[in-house]
Scaffold this motif. Structure first.
Motif, PDB file in Angstrom:
ATOM      1  N   ARG A 100       0.584  -1.398  -0.028  1.00  0.00           N
ATOM      2  CA  ARG A 100       0.130  -0.242   0.019  1.00  0.00           C
ATOM      3  C   ARG A 100       0.541   0.858   0.524  1.00  0.00           C
ATOM      4  O   ARG A 100       1.540   1.940   1.141  1.00  0.00           O
ATOM      5  CB  ARG A 100      -1.210  -0.123   1.251  1.00  0.00           C
ATOM      6  CG  ARG A 100      -2.007   0.735   1.019  1.00  0.00           C
ATOM      7  CD  ARG A 100      -3.168   0.715   2.668  1.00  0.00           C
ATOM      8  NE  ARG A 100      -2.693   0.216   3.459  1.00  0.00           N
ATOM      9  CZ  ARG A 100      -2.672   1.341   4.202  1.00  0.00           C
ATOM     10  NH1 ARG A 100      -3.666   2.262   4.754  1.00  0.00           N
ATOM     11  NH2 ARG A 100      -2.717   0.681   5.553  1.00  0.00           N
ATOM     12  N   ASN A 101       0.565   2.401  -1.221  1.00  0.00           N
ATOM     13  CA  ASN A 101       0.932   3.730  -0.680  1.00  0.00           C
ATOM     14  C   ASN A 101       0.332   4.721   0.035  1.00  0.00           C
ATOM     15  O   ASN A 101      -0.703   4.793   0.571  1.00  0.00           O
ATOM     16  CB  ASN A 101       0.723   4.460  -2.139  1.00  0.00           C
ATOM     17  CG  ASN A 101       1.402   5.243  -2.192  1.00  0.00           C
ATOM     18  OD1 ASN A 101       0.906   6.305  -1.181  1.00  0.00           O
ATOM     19  ND2 ASN A 101       1.745   5.926  -3.590  1.00  0.00           N
ATOM     20  N   LEU A 102       1.383   4.528   0.998  1.00  0.00           N
ATOM     21  CA  LEU A 102       1.054   5.367   2.680  1.00  0.00           C
ATOM     22  C   LEU A 102      -0.257   6.505   2.329  1.00  0.00           C
ATOM     23  O   LEU A 102      -1.009   7.214   2.847  1.00  0.00           O
ATOM     24  CB  LEU A 102       1.923   4.896   3.960  1.00  0.00           C
ATOM     25  CG  LEU A 102       1.472   3.442   4.600  1.00  0.00           C
ATOM     26  CD1 LEU A 102       2.398   3.591   5.618  1.00  0.00           C
ATOM     27  CD2 LEU A 102       0.509   2.646   4.708  1.00  0.00           C
ATOM     28  N   ASN A 103       0.761   6.981   1.361  1.00  0.00           N
ATOM     29  CA  ASN A 103       1.090   8.696   1.295  1.00  0.00           C
ATOM     30  C   ASN A 103      -0.757   8.947   0.038  1.00  0.00           C
ATOM     31  O   ASN A 103      -1.238   9.816   0.080  1.00  0.00           O
ATOM     32  CB  ASN A 103       1.931   9.599   0.267  1.00  0.00           C
ATOM     33  CG  ASN A 103       2.827   9.384   0.896  1.00  0.00           C
ATOM     34  OD1 ASN A 103       3.733   8.779   2.140  1.00  0.00           O
ATOM     35  ND2 ASN A 103       3.826  10.374   1.252  1.00  0.00           N
ATOM     36  N   SER A 104      -1.353   7.841  -0.734  1.00  0.00           N
ATOM     37  CA  SER A 104      -1.853   8.072  -1.902  1.00  0.00           C
ATOM     38  C   SER A 104      -3.106   7.206  -1.400  1.00  0.00           C
ATOM     39  O   SER A 104      -4.092   7.528  -1.947  1.00  0.00           O
ATOM     40  CB  SER A 104      -1.829   8.049  -3.509  1.00  0.00           C
ATOM     41  OG  SER A 104      -0.925   6.406  -3.359  1.00  0.00           O
ATOM     42  N   GLY A 105      -3.085   6.145  -0.423  1.00  0.00           N
ATOM     43  CA  GLY A 105      -3.640   5.013  -0.173  1.00  0.00           C
ATOM     44  C   GLY A 105      -3.899   3.897  -1.611  1.00  0.00           C
ATOM     45  O   GLY A 105      -4.261   2.750  -1.298  1.00  0.00           O
ATOM     46  N   GLU A 106      -2.961   4.237  -3.117  1.00  0.00           N
ATOM     47  CA  GLU A 106      -3.182   2.880  -3.395  1.00  0.00           C
ATOM     48  C   GLU A 106      -2.569   1.373  -3.270  1.00  0.00           C
ATOM     49  O   GLU A 106      -1.619   1.701  -2.238  1.00  0.00           O
ATOM     50  CB  GLU A 106      -2.593   3.298  -4.781  1.00  0.00           C
ATOM     51  CG  GLU A 106      -2.908   4.760  -5.679  1.00  0.00           C
ATOM     52  CD  GLU A 106      -2.598   5.080  -7.080  1.00  0.00           C
ATOM     53  OE1 GLU A 106      -1.144   4.987  -7.142  1.00  0.00           O
ATOM     54  OE2 GLU A 106      -2.245   6.294  -7.338  1.00  0.00           O
ATOM     55  N   GLN A 107      -3.553   0.190  -3.221  1.00  0.00           N
ATOM     56  CA  GLN A 107      -2.646  -0.551  -3.079  1.00  0.00           C
ATOM     57  C   GLN A 107      -2.920  -1.664  -4.273  1.00  0.00           C
ATOM     58  O   GLN A 107      -3.894  -1.673  -5.123  1.00  0.00           O
ATOM     59  CB  GLN A 107      -2.957  -1.308  -1.602  1.00  0.00           C
ATOM     60  CG  GLN A 107      -4.296  -1.505  -2.065  1.00  0.00           C
ATOM     61  CD  GLN A 107      -5.648  -1.446  -0.315  1.00  0.00           C
ATOM     62  OE1 GLN A 107      -5.247  -0.889   0.369  1.00  0.00           O
ATOM     63  NE2 GLN A 107      -6.645  -2.140  -0.720  1.00  0.00           N
ATOM     64  N   ALA A 108      -1.933  -2.457  -3.578  1.00  0.00           N
ATOM     65  CA  ALA A 108      -2.632  -3.921  -5.165  1.00  0.00           C
ATOM     66  C   ALA A 108      -1.533  -5.425  -4.374  1.00  0.00           C
ATOM     67  O   ALA A 108      -1.137  -5.364  -2.994  1.00  0.00           O
ATOM     68  CB  ALA A 108      -1.085  -3.718  -6.187  1.00  0.00           C
ATOM     69  N   SER A 109      -2.127  -6.137  -3.907  1.00  0.00           N
ATOM     70  CA  SER A 109      -1.821  -7.535  -3.608  1.00  0.00           C
ATOM     71  C   SER A 109      -1.521  -8.661  -4.447  1.00  0.00           C
ATOM     72  O   SER A 109      -1.307  -8.479  -5.679  1.00  0.00           O
ATOM     73  CB  SER A 109      -2.936  -8.186  -3.042  1.00  0.00           C
ATOM     74  OG  SER A 109      -4.532  -8.532  -4.488  1.00  0.00           O
ATOM     75  N   TYR A 110      -0.710  -9.305  -3.003  1.00  0.00           N
ATOM     76  CA  TYR A 110       0.578 -10.720  -4.270  1.00  0.00           C
ATOM     77  C   TYR A 110      -0.050 -11.663  -3.765  1.00  0.00           C
ATOM     78  O   TYR A 110      -0.183 -11.589  -2.449  1.00  0.00           O
ATOM     79  CB  TYR A 110       1.682  -9.877  -4.296  1.00  0.00           C
ATOM     80  CG  TYR A 110       2.070  -8.133  -5.091  1.00  0.00           C
ATOM     81  CD1 TYR A 110       1.957  -8.098  -6.434  1.00  0.00           C
ATOM     82  CD2 TYR A 110       1.645  -7.671  -4.351  1.00  0.00           C
ATOM     83  CE1 TYR A 110       2.268  -7.430  -6.973  1.00  0.00           C
ATOM     84  CE2 TYR A 110       2.037  -6.079  -4.611  1.00  0.00           C
ATOM     85  CZ  TYR A 110       2.110  -5.990  -6.286  1.00  0.00           C
ATOM     86  OH  TYR A 110       1.720  -4.677  -6.840  1.00  0.00           O
ATOM     87  N   ALA A 111       0.374 -13.097  -4.147  1.00  0.00           N
ATOM     88  CA  ALA A 111      -0.134 -13.863  -3.865  1.00  0.00           C
ATOM     89  C   ALA A 111       1.437 -14.657  -2.656  1.00  0.00           C
ATOM     90  O   ALA A 111       1.265 -15.058  -2.628  1.00  0.00           O
ATOM     91  CB  ALA A 111       0.267 -15.319  -4.946  1.00  0.00           C
ATOM     92  N   THR A 112       2.669 -13.540  -3.510  1.00  0.00           N
ATOM     93  CA  THR A 112       4.069 -14.690  -2.429  1.00  0.00           C
ATOM     94  C   THR A 112       4.694 -13.021  -2.360  1.00  0.00           C
ATOM     95  O   THR A 112       4.380 -11.775  -3.024  1.00  0.00           O
ATOM     96  CB  THR A 112       4.486 -15.446  -3.445  1.00  0.00           C
ATOM     97  OG1 THR A 112       5.353 -13.602  -4.468  1.00  0.00           O
ATOM     98  CG2 THR A 112       3.307 -16.317  -3.997  1.00  0.00           C
ATOM     99  N   LEU A 113       5.471 -13.249  -1.386  1.00  0.00           N
ATOM    100  CA  LEU A 113       5.626 -12.270  -0.601  1.00  0.00           C
ATOM    101  C   LEU A 113       7.592 -11.727  -1.717  1.00  0.00           C
ATOM    102  O   LEU A 113       7.214 -10.520  -1.475  1.00  0.00           O
ATOM    103  CB  LEU A 113       6.624 -13.290   0.804  1.00  0.00           C
ATOM    104  CG  LEU A 113       7.481 -11.700   1.222  1.00  0.00           C
ATOM    105  CD1 LEU A 113       7.573 -11.181   1.843  1.00  0.00           C
ATOM    106  CD2 LEU A 113       8.994 -12.542   3.132  1.00  0.00           C
ATOM    107  N   ASP A 114       7.729 -12.885  -2.250  1.00  0.00           N
ATOM    108  CA  ASP A 114       9.103 -12.577  -3.375  1.00  0.00           C
ATOM    109  C   ASP A 114       8.497 -11.406  -4.123  1.00  0.00           C
ATOM    110  O   ASP A 114       8.192 -10.806  -4.780  1.00  0.00           O
ATOM    111  CB  ASP A 114       9.696 -13.331  -3.852  1.00  0.00           C
ATOM    112  CG  ASP A 114      10.318 -14.012  -2.790  1.00  0.00           C
ATOM    113  OD1 ASP A 114      10.898 -13.692  -1.750  1.00  0.00           O
ATOM    114  OD2 ASP A 114      10.727 -15.720  -2.997  1.00  0.00           O
ATOM    115  N   ALA A 115       7.254 -12.079  -4.793  1.00  0.00           N
ATOM    116  CA  ALA A 115       6.008 -11.081  -5.515  1.00  0.00           C
ATOM    117  C   ALA A 115       6.110  -9.806  -5.419  1.00  0.00           C
ATOM    118  O   ALA A 115       5.902  -8.868  -5.463  1.00  0.00           O
ATOM    119  CB  ALA A 115       5.176 -11.134  -6.092  1.00  0.00           C
ATOM    120  N   ALA A 116       5.520  -9.755  -3.727  1.00  0.00           N
ATOM    121  CA  ALA A 116       5.339  -8.111  -3.393  1.00  0.00           C
ATOM    122  C   ALA A 116       6.961  -7.456  -2.717  1.00  0.00           C
ATOM    123  O   ALA A 116       6.359  -5.811  -3.335  1.00  0.00           O
ATOM    124  CB  ALA A 116       4.875  -8.481  -1.557  1.00  0.00           C
TER     125      ALA A 116
END
Length: 209
Positions: free
Chosen positions: A129-145
């Protein structure tokens, strides 16, 4: 009774010391080998040092946008903490200065940009999550994130109206990683902490604006 010492000396001409010396060398060799294995294992497990590998800006719709590539890895303890729900925070410090020949450089703009990576057990996804803008995306693995966090793309950092075309400017970027495994209340009370942190050196360049 006098023949007994002669018989032992025939088997071990150097006496007891001759037996102990090879054993001592063998023990020393084994300990040295184990030490090398330990050092090699520790080096393999050591996380990559945090650094800003590259950075540049581009004009877009009245602002300048930052694009940067970060290089880092996490210690296994930090990865385990994230998998248990502890958030990882990435903090970007950005400073823009106008260079002056006969005086100290003038600060044009500063920006603190924050990103957070957290594991959501309910969905079994890693959320960035971008804490400044609130935009976010989710990922299936920790390495991808983590891969997503290593690339900063099209981040607005400076209004073009603040830039003088007749002046030279300098931009500096530094980043911090923080896995806080202890609540702030306990952090205040206790003198120790098992938190994991890294900070990069400043990455500085003079763009053509």
């Amino acid at each position: 009774m006098a023949a007994s010492p002669t018989w032992r000396n025939a088997l071990c001409p150097g006496g007891p010391d001759a037996v102990r010396r090879p054993v001592a060398w063998l023990i020393a060799a084994v300990l040295a080998l184990l030490n090398c294995v330990h050092i090699g294992t520790a080096a393999a497990q050591a996380p990559t040092a945090l650094e800003v590998r590259s950075a540049y800006i581009e004009p877009a719709e009245g602002v300048y946008e930052l694009n940067a590539t970060l290089n880092f890895d996490l210690a296994e303890g930090a990865r385990a903490a994230i998998r248990e729900g502890v958030p990882l925070t990435l903090h970007l410090e950005i400073v823009v200065k106008r260079q002056r020949s006969y005086w100290v450089d003038e600060s044009v703009a500063t920006l603190d940009q924050y990103y957070e990576l957290a594991y959501r057990a309910l969905s079994e996804r890693y959320l960035v999550r971008n804490l400044n803008s609130g935009e976010q995306a989710s990922y299936a693995t920790l390495d991808a994130a983590l891969d997503a966090m290593r690339v900063i793309s099209r981040l607005p950092i400076l209004d073009q109206a603040l830039v003088s075309r007749q002046s030279r400017h300098e931009i500096s970027v530094r980043t911090n990683l923080d896995v806080r495994t202890m609540p702030d209340a306990l952090r205040f009370v206790l003198f120790w902490s098992d938190d994991w942190r890294q900070r990069s050196e400043w990455y500085t360049w003079s763009p053509q604006l």
